[in-house]
Structure formats: structure tokens, C-alpha cells
Design a protein around this motif. Structure first.
Motif, mmCIF file in Angstrom:
data_model
loop_
_atom_site.group_PDB
_atom_site.id
_atom_site.type_symbol
_atom_site.label_atom_id
_atom_site.label_comp_id
_atom_site.label_asym_id
_atom_site.label_seq_id
_atom_site.Cartn_x
_atom_site.Cartn_y
_atom_site.Cartn_z
ATOM 1 N N ALA A 115 -7.509 -2.211 -0.571
ATOM 2 C CA ALA A 115 -6.229 -2.864 -0.839
ATOM 3 C C ALA A 115 -5.175 -1.976 -0.196
ATOM 4 C CB ALA A 115 -5.965 -3.007 -2.334
ATOM 5 N N ARG A 116 -4.364 -2.534 0.695
ATOM 6 C CA ARG A 116 -3.404 -1.709 1.421
ATOM 7 C C ARG A 116 -2.234 -2.560 1.874
ATOM 8 N NH1 ARG A 116 -7.590 -0.870 6.437
ATOM 9 N NH2 ARG A 116 -7.368 -2.944 7.394
ATOM 10 N N SER A 117 -1.154 -1.879 2.208
ATOM 11 C CA SER A 117 0.040 -2.548 2.708
ATOM 12 C C SER A 117 0.695 -1.654 3.743
ATOM 13 C CB SER A 117 1.031 -2.806 1.565
ATOM 14 O OG SER A 117 2.288 -3.211 2.069
ATOM 15 N N ASP A 118 1.226 -2.280 4.799
ATOM 16 C CA ASP A 118 1.991 -1.505 5.773
ATOM 17 C C ASP A 118 3.476 -1.800 5.635
ATOM 18 O OD1 ASP A 118 2.311 -3.998 6.854
ATOM 19 O OD2 ASP A 118 1.606 -3.496 8.858
ATOM 20 N N GLY A 119 3.861 -2.388 4.502
ATOM 21 C CA GLY A 119 5.263 -2.729 4.267
ATOM 22 C C GLY A 119 5.589 -4.157 4.649
ATOM 23 N N ARG A 120 4.733 -4.787 5.437
ATOM 24 C CA ARG A 120 4.936 -6.178 5.847
ATOM 25 C C ARG A 120 3.742 -7.042 5.461
ATOM 26 N NH1 ARG A 120 6.791 -4.797 12.053
ATOM 27 N NH2 ARG A 120 8.847 -3.934 11.585
ATOM 28 N N VAL A 121 2.544 -6.526 5.737
ATOM 29 C CA VAL A 121 1.316 -7.279 5.502
ATOM 30 C C VAL A 121 0.513 -6.589 4.409
ATOM 31 C CG1 VAL A 121 -0.794 -8.205 6.525
ATOM 32 C CG2 VAL A 121 1.282 -8.018 7.916
ATOM 33 N N ILE A 122 0.121 -7.359 3.399
ATOM 34 C CA ILE A 122 -0.736 -6.863 2.327
ATOM 35 C C ILE A 122 -2.143 -7.373 2.595
ATOM 36 C CG2 ILE A 122 -1.228 -6.940 -0.149
ATOM 37 C CD1 ILE A 122 1.794 -7.410 -0.583
ATOM 38 N N GLN A 123 -3.099 -6.453 2.638
ATOM 39 C CA GLN A 123 -4.481 -6.824 2.900
ATOM 40 C C GLN A 123 -5.358 -6.394 1.738
ATOM 41 O OE1 GLN A 123 -5.136 -4.853 6.682
ATOM 42 N NE2 GLN A 123 -4.675 -6.730 7.810
ATOM 43 N N ARG A 135 -6.648 -10.915 -13.442
ATOM 44 C CA ARG A 135 -5.615 -10.038 -13.982
ATOM 45 C C ARG A 135 -5.608 -8.701 -13.237
ATOM 46 N NH1 ARG A 135 -3.833 -10.731 -19.290
ATOM 47 N NH2 ARG A 135 -4.370 -8.602 -19.852
ATOM 48 N N GLN A 136 -6.784 -8.195 -12.919
ATOM 49 C CA GLN A 136 -6.854 -6.942 -12.174
ATOM 50 C C GLN A 136 -6.318 -7.107 -10.758
ATOM 51 O OE1 GLN A 136 -11.032 -6.289 -12.739
ATOM 52 N NE2 GLN A 136 -10.735 -4.969 -14.532
ATOM 53 N N LEU A 137 -6.599 -8.255 -10.140
ATOM 54 C CA LEU A 137 -6.052 -8.521 -8.815
ATOM 55 C C LEU A 137 -4.527 -8.600 -8.859
ATOM 56 C CD1 LEU A 137 -8.571 -11.130 -7.357
ATOM 57 C CD2 LEU A 137 -8.174 -8.799 -6.544
ATOM 58 N N ALA A 138 -3.986 -9.157 -9.941
ATOM 59 C CA ALA A 138 -2.528 -9.210 -10.086
ATOM 60 C C ALA A 138 -1.943 -7.806 -10.132
ATOM 61 C CB ALA A 138 -2.153 -9.986 -11.347
ATOM 62 N N ALA A 139 -2.617 -6.894 -10.824
ATOM 63 C CA ALA A 139 -2.146 -5.508 -10.899
ATOM 64 C C ALA A 139 -2.213 -4.834 -9.531
ATOM 65 C CB ALA A 139 -2.979 -4.730 -11.919
ATOM 66 N N ILE A 140 -3.285 -5.088 -8.792
ATOM 67 C CA ILE A 140 -3.423 -4.518 -7.449
ATOM 68 C C ILE A 140 -2.344 -5.067 -6.528
ATOM 69 C CG2 ILE A 140 -4.921 -4.413 -5.411
ATOM 70 C CD1 ILE A 140 -7.308 -4.607 -7.399
ATOM 71 N N PHE A 141 -2.166 -6.382 -6.574
ATOM 72 C CA PHE A 141 -1.179 -7.011 -5.701
ATOM 73 C C PHE A 141 0.229 -6.525 -6.026
ATOM 74 C CE2 PHE A 141 1.859 -10.433 -4.815
ATOM 75 C CZ PHE A 141 1.675 -10.559 -3.452
ATOM 76 N N ALA A 142 0.546 -6.362 -7.318
ATOM 77 C CA ALA A 142 1.882 -5.894 -7.704
ATOM 78 C C ALA A 142 2.156 -4.513 -7.117
ATOM 79 C CB ALA A 142 2.003 -5.866 -9.226
ATOM 80 N N HIS A 143 1.147 -3.660 -7.102
ATOM 81 C CA HIS A 143 1.326 -2.323 -6.517
ATOM 82 C C HIS A 143 1.607 -2.424 -5.020
ATOM 83 C CE1 HIS A 143 0.482 1.972 -5.711
ATOM 84 N NE2 HIS A 143 -0.097 1.501 -4.616
ATOM 85 N N GLU A 144 0.833 -3.236 -4.317
ATOM 86 C CA GLU A 144 1.024 -3.353 -2.863
ATOM 87 C C GLU A 144 2.352 -4.037 -2.537
ATOM 88 O OE1 GLU A 144 -0.847 -1.722 -1.013
ATOM 89 O OE2 GLU A 144 -2.448 -1.298 -2.444
ATOM 90 N N LEU A 145 2.738 -5.032 -3.325
ATOM 91 C CA LEU A 145 4.019 -5.694 -3.106
ATOM 92 C C LEU A 145 5.174 -4.734 -3.354
ATOM 93 C CD1 LEU A 145 5.547 -8.296 -2.434
ATOM 94 C CD2 LEU A 145 5.440 -8.904 -4.869
#
Length: 268
Positions: A115-123, A135-145
Motif C-alpha cells: 500500500a503506497r502513495s506518491d501524493g497523487r496516485v494511491i496503489q 474496515r481494514q482496507l478503509a484504515a489503510i486507504f485513509a492513511h494513504e489519502l
């Protein structure tokens, strides 16, 4: 519309980019692109008045990302003009799209629990999605966002760190820890604002999924330890009384977007 560019592939099928190096992979039914008559395989030629050929590409990034950033940076108060090529003929379209979140989310078919982000694209890797529940994916996505919201890419580049959030790890561990801590803190506010219980963030690191992730990509001095993350997340939730009525806007954390990162050499 979903865009892709030829430089994202080792050997792309010839028909995908027969009209140009940046093409439409798919058009969402009922979207502004669909209403404007754009179709899959159309090649983008111009964005507003700027030809794609004039765009400077960031080293290590596909041309697609440069074009997406250009579209995201256009004036949301005016319609977006797209010049495109179809069947070797040039045409144009006007998109009446509404302003929205500029972050792009992609699922990678390869990669082990990434799970990573370059500031524009979240992968997020398919392996990660199979490991974590919703729910865990939501937590991961919130961090990357949170990386995007806090403009970590821009702030790192202004400090002299090139390559966004991914390229700087290993060379600037101290800055890496700073951006990870900021993203962790903001993530619980984003979860609360989206209607999730923010406690799912520390719970993720307590669960087996978080333990397995901490032994992989997120392990090392550039990231806080699993126990550090849990303590940090729970402290942020308690300090702000999350969830709370209305939107949670942590002023001090958001104000950091206008402040430079501290200077100084990394310490091993």
C-alpha cells in the motif's frame, strides 16, 4: 475516464496506443466523459490549450500521471476542453465535470501486501486486498489519502527530496518517519469524517493483518513500529474525542501543509 500511457507497459498491444501515447482505457457510463462522447482507445492530444507533447515528464513516472496531474490542476470553475484523436482524425470535447478528489486509486495485480502513495496516485496490491477486510482496507486507504491531503509530495520536493513519497525512503529516513506519523494522525480524522469508527485504525495494527504487514513493507526505521503506531493512533483519537459531531478538521496538523520540513542531515 480511466487513462493509461504506453510507458506503463513493457509490451502494450499495438491497438491500445495506435492513436497516441496517452489513451482512454475505459469511460464510466453516465460520466462527463461519456456525455461528451469520448470512447475507449481515443488518444488525448491536448488538455485545454496545452498539447500533450509539451508536457515535461517527471523521471520515473509514466506520462499518464503527468496528464492526470494537469487535469487535476485545471480550473474547476470552467469546463475542461479535451483534444483527442480517433481513427486518425482530430476532434475535441468539452467536459462539464464537477470538482472532486484528485487522488487516483489503483489495484496492483503484483506486489506482496503493498500500500503506497506518491501524493497523487494511491496503489494497493491485490495481495493486500485479499489479506484485509473492508474496515481494514478503509484504515489503510485513509492513511494513504492523508499523504495527499497533507501535500507530502510537494513538501518533500521543496526540501530537495525528489521522487515523491516512494523515492525518498532509504535516503531520508528522518523525513520518512515525519510523513508517516503525520499521515497516521490525520487518517483517524478522515475515517471519522467518512462515517467509520476511527478505532479501526489502531485495531488494524493489533490484528493479524497488521502484524503481517509490519513484518514486510512497513518494517524498518523509516516507519514507526507497530506498537508506536497503535499508541499514536489511540492518542490522536482520545485527544480529539473522535468520532465527534460534524467534520473533524485538526487545525494544527492541516497547518503543517504551509510549513517546511525541518532541515538537517539524517541520523542513522
Amino acid at each position: 475516464m480511466v487513462l493509461h500511457s504506453a510507458d506503463q507497459y513493457a509490451e502494450p498491444p499495438e491497438l491500445w496506443f495506435a492513436q497516441g501515447d496517452v489513451a482512454i482505457a475505459a469511460v464510466v457510463p453516465g460520466s462527463a466523459a461519456d456525455r461528451a462522447g469520448l470512447m475507449a482507445s481515443d488518444a488525448l492530444v491536448r488538455i485545454d490549450d496545452a498539447p500533450l507533447a509539451s508536457q515535461s515528464v517527471v523521471a520515473g513516472e509514466p506520462l499518464r500521471d503527468t496528464i492526470l496531474a494537469q487535469i487535476a490542476g485545471s480550473d474547476p470553475a470552467t469546463a475542461l476542453r479535451i483534444g483527442y484523436r480517433r481513427d486518425s482524425r482530430f476532434a475535441s470535447a468539452v467536459l462539464d465535470a464537477q470538482a472532486g478528489c484528485r487522488a487516483l486509486v489503483e489495484v496492483l495485480v503484483d506486489g506482496d501486501r503493498i500500500a503506497r502513495s506518491d501524493g497523487r496516485v494511491i496503489q494497493i496490491s491485490l495481495a493486500m486486498m485479499q489479506l484485509a477486510d473492508d474496515r481494514q482496507l478503509a484504515a489503510i486507504f485513509a492513511h494513504e489519502l492523508a499523504h495527499s491531503v497533507l501535500e507530502h509530495r510537494r513538501r518533500l520536493e521543496e526540501t530537495g527530496v525528489r521522487g515523491g513519497l516512494i523515492g525518498q525512503f532509504g535516503r531520508h529516513r528522518r523525513l520518512g518517519r515525519i510523513v508517516e506519523i503525520e499521515a497516521d494522525r490525520l487518517s483517524v480524522h478522515l475515517l471519522a469524517n467518512a462515517g467509520y469508527d476511527p478505532q479501526i485504525a489502531p485495531d488494524f495494527w493489533e490484528a493479524e493483518a497488521g502484524r503481517r504487514v509490519s513484518r514486510g513493507l512497513f518494517n524498518g526505521r523509516r516507519h514507526p513500529s507497530r506498537q508506536e503506531r497503535i499508541a499514536l493512533l489511540e492518542a490522536e483519537i482520545a485527544e480529539h474525542g473522535l468520532p465527534q459531531p460534524g467534520l473533524s478538521m485538526p487545525a494544527q496538523l492541516l497547518a503543517a501543509r504551509d510549513l517546511p520540513f525541518p532541515s538537517g542531515e539524517d541520523q542513522d
